[in-house]
Scaffold this active site. Sequence first.
Site, mmCIF file in Angstrom:
data_model
loop_
_atom_site.group_PDB
_atom_site.id
_atom_site.type_symbol
_atom_site.label_atom_id
_atom_site.label_comp_id
_atom_site.label_asym_id
_atom_site.label_seq_id
_atom_site.Cartn_x
_atom_site.Cartn_y
_atom_site.Cartn_z
ATOM 1 N N ASP A 13 57.225 98.812 94.534
ATOM 2 C CA ASP A 13 56.475 100.045 94.807
ATOM 3 C C ASP A 13 57.073 100.621 96.091
ATOM 4 O O ASP A 13 56.830 100.105 97.180
ATOM 5 C CB ASP A 13 54.995 99.682 94.995
ATOM 6 C CG ASP A 13 54.170 100.843 95.550
ATOM 7 O OD1 ASP A 13 54.686 101.983 95.594
ATOM 8 O OD2 ASP A 13 53.007 100.600 95.931
ATOM 9 N N LYS A 75 59.863 109.487 101.593
ATOM 10 C CA LYS A 75 59.734 109.692 100.144
ATOM 11 C C LYS A 75 59.545 111.176 99.817
ATOM 12 O O LYS A 75 59.970 111.647 98.773
ATOM 13 C CB LYS A 75 58.530 108.878 99.654
ATOM 14 C CG LYS A 75 58.329 108.876 98.156
ATOM 15 C CD LYS A 75 57.332 107.813 97.795
ATOM 16 C CE LYS A 75 56.916 107.868 96.342
ATOM 17 N NZ LYS A 75 56.003 106.773 96.017
ATOM 18 N N GLU A 152 54.270 105.590 88.541
ATOM 19 C CA GLU A 152 53.272 104.758 89.230
ATOM 20 C C GLU A 152 51.992 104.542 88.412
ATOM 21 O O GLU A 152 51.496 103.409 88.353
ATOM 22 C CB GLU A 152 52.967 105.367 90.606
ATOM 23 C CG GLU A 152 54.137 105.147 91.560
ATOM 24 C CD GLU A 152 54.146 106.076 92.753
ATOM 25 O OE1 GLU A 152 53.165 106.820 92.948
ATOM 26 O OE2 GLU A 152 55.143 106.062 93.495
ATOM 27 N N ASP A 175 44.778 107.568 92.400
ATOM 28 C CA ASP A 175 45.669 106.952 93.402
ATOM 29 C C ASP A 175 45.641 107.775 94.687
ATOM 30 O O ASP A 175 46.244 108.838 94.769
ATOM 31 C CB ASP A 175 47.089 106.902 92.800
ATOM 32 C CG ASP A 175 48.105 106.307 93.777
ATOM 33 O OD1 ASP A 175 47.753 106.038 94.937
ATOM 34 O OD2 ASP A 175 49.259 106.117 93.351
#
Length: 607
Positions: A13, A75, A152, A175
Site C-alpha cells: 500500500d 503521491k 485500493e 477510505d
Amino acid sequence: MKDGMSPPIVGIDLGTTNSVIAIIRGGHPEVVPDANDEVIVPSVVLVDLDGKIVVGRDARAALVAMPDRTIAAVKRKMGLPDTVQLGGQSWRPEEISAMILRKLRTHVELLFPDQEIEAVITVPAYFNEAQRRATKEAGELAGFRVERIINEPTAAALAYGFYNLRGERYLLVYDLGGGTFDVSVIRMSDGALEVLASTGDRALGGEDFDWRLVDALAERIMAQAGVDPREDLAARATLKEVAEQMKWQLSDKTTAEASVPVLMMHNGRPVRLDAHVTRKQFEAMISPWLERTMQLVDEVVQEAHLSADQIHDLLLVGGSTRIPWVRDHLTNRFGKAPLNTVDPDLAVALGAAVQAGLKSGQIPESTMVATDVAPFSMGIAVAERDWLGRPIPGFYHPIISKNTTIPVARTDRFYTVVDNQTEIEVEVYQGEHPRVSQNFSLGSFLVKGLPPKPAGVEAIDVTFRYNLNGMLEVKARSVSTGEEMGMVVQDALDRASPEALEKSRQQIEALATTLVDQDDEVDEDAVIDQEDDAQIVDDGAASQGWDALVREKARLVRELAQIQGHKLVASARQWIAQLEEAEASGESERLEAVLNEATDFLIDCQL
Ligand code: AMP
C-alpha cells in the site's frame, strides 16, 4: 499452485500519508515490520544535512522544521511532469516514491535474501494511465518486479476476505486517510470482485482536521497572548503535533487535554498552551469535511444504481475512519454498522498481499476473477455537424465510459467528414467533458491511405482495449482497405512535447478538482476548413435519437428475459427494471447510460 521456483511476492500500500508492506505466510496475509518493529512507514522523505536519504518516522518529524529537505504526500504528484526540490537537488515524483518503496523492501529482504521480489502495488481507483505507469516505474526503480497495479478498494475487499464467498453481495468501501478520501461500491458475485462505481476528493483527509484544530488552538493563544504561534516555525510544528494527538485522543474519549509550558517566547516571556477540547467541539470544527464525505457516499451508491438498503457490508479503510462520527453516520445511513475485523490502516496492504498470494498460488485457487472499473471515460475527438450540416471539430466521443467493468474491449464506427478524405487522425482522450479541449490528451496517430470517396462513405472502426493494469490499447481500421494503425497509450506522455505535457498537466489538475464548468456553446469560428482532411465524424451521438434508444432498449429487454441461471436471473430482472425506469423518465442521456451498462452485463454473461 506454488511451484517452489516462483519468486517471492509482496503486497504494497503506497499511501499518501503512510505506506505498508505485507506478505502471505501460512496461507494468510500479514504485514511486515522493520527492524524497530514499526509496520506503518510515514510516506515522507528527508535528505539530511549529510545528503543521506531518510524515509519514515524521522523524516516526518523533520517535516515542519526542515521544509526544504523533506517531502510528504508525493503521491499527489505521481504522473505529473513536475520535479520536486529536495536538499538542493531535483527529483521526479517516481524517484521519491521509489525511496519509500526501497525502505519497505528492506522490511522483507531478511526474509528473502538475494532474491528478485515481485510486487502488487495499490493505487486509488481514480488514478489515470500516467499515474499508474508512474507507480509501476517507482516500483521498478526500487528493485521490485511489479506484477500488478490494483485499485485500493478492491484490495480492501480482498483483505476483508471477500474472495471466496458464494452469492452476490454489495460492499461499500469508505477510505478516509491523511490526505485523501475515496469511496467505492464493489459487487461480489460468485467469487468475482467488481468495482461498480468510485468517487472521492483528493484534497480531503485527516491533515485538514489537524490544521483546523491548529487554527482553533492558535486563535485561543492569540486572544490570550497577542501573538500568532503559526508564524513561528517551531511553534507551528509543535501545535500540529499536539493537534494530531488531541485528535487521536478524541477518537477514544469525549474530551482531550494538552499542555505545553513553553510553546514559544514573545517579548521575552514564555507563551504557554493549555487546551481542552471536547469531541462535540472537534466534530463541529470538522463537520464540513465529514458531511462532504457522506454526500460522496450518497453519490457513489446512486452511481452504482443501488439504494442504501441494497449495500450488504461497509468496509472502513484509512486511519481517519477511527473518528467515531464516521462509524455513527455510516451506521445511521445504512442501518448497519461497518465491519471491524480488519485494522483500517492495514487493510489495503493486506489485500494487496491477498492478490499477490492468489497470483502465486500461496492462497489456494478460488473461482475469483478480480475485475475492476475504468476510472475515467476514454474516447476520441470527433466532429459533429451543426444545424447547417457543417462539421464542427473538437467534440469528445467516449468509447469506454467511466465505471465500465474492465478488462473491456469496445469498437465504435466513424466516418470521413469531407469529400476525398484520405487520412484520419485518431486523437485519444481521457475525461468526462463533451469538448476534448477540457479532457486529458493521451496521444494521437494517423490512419493513411483511405480511398478518396465522398464525405461520410469511408468507415473506420476504432477499438479500445483497457486491461486490469490500466493500460489502454487503441486500434483504428479502415473498413474498406483493412489498413490498421494503433498505439498503446502508456507511452503517450513520453512522446508529448514539453508544451503538450504542460497542457496535459494543467488539464489533469483541472480534472482533479472536481467538475470543470465550461461553456458548451459551439464555437462558430471552429467550423472545419473543408480542406482539412484529418477529421472524423461521430456516427453515433448525432444520429442516436430517442426512438433508436427505445428500440435498442426493447431488444435488450428481450435478451435479458432469456437469461438463465439462478443468480443471473435476479440481476437481469434488475436491469430490466432499470431500463423501464430510464425509458419512463424520458431522458435520453439516462436511457443511453443504462443501455450501455445493461449491454456490459449481457456481454459479461456471455463471457
Ligand atoms: P492513512 O492515510 O490511512 O495512513 O491515515 C492517516 C491519517 O489517519 C492521519 O491523518 C492520522 O492522524 C489519522 N488517524 C490515525 N489514527 C487516528 C485516530 N485514532 N483518530 C483519528 N484519526 C486518526
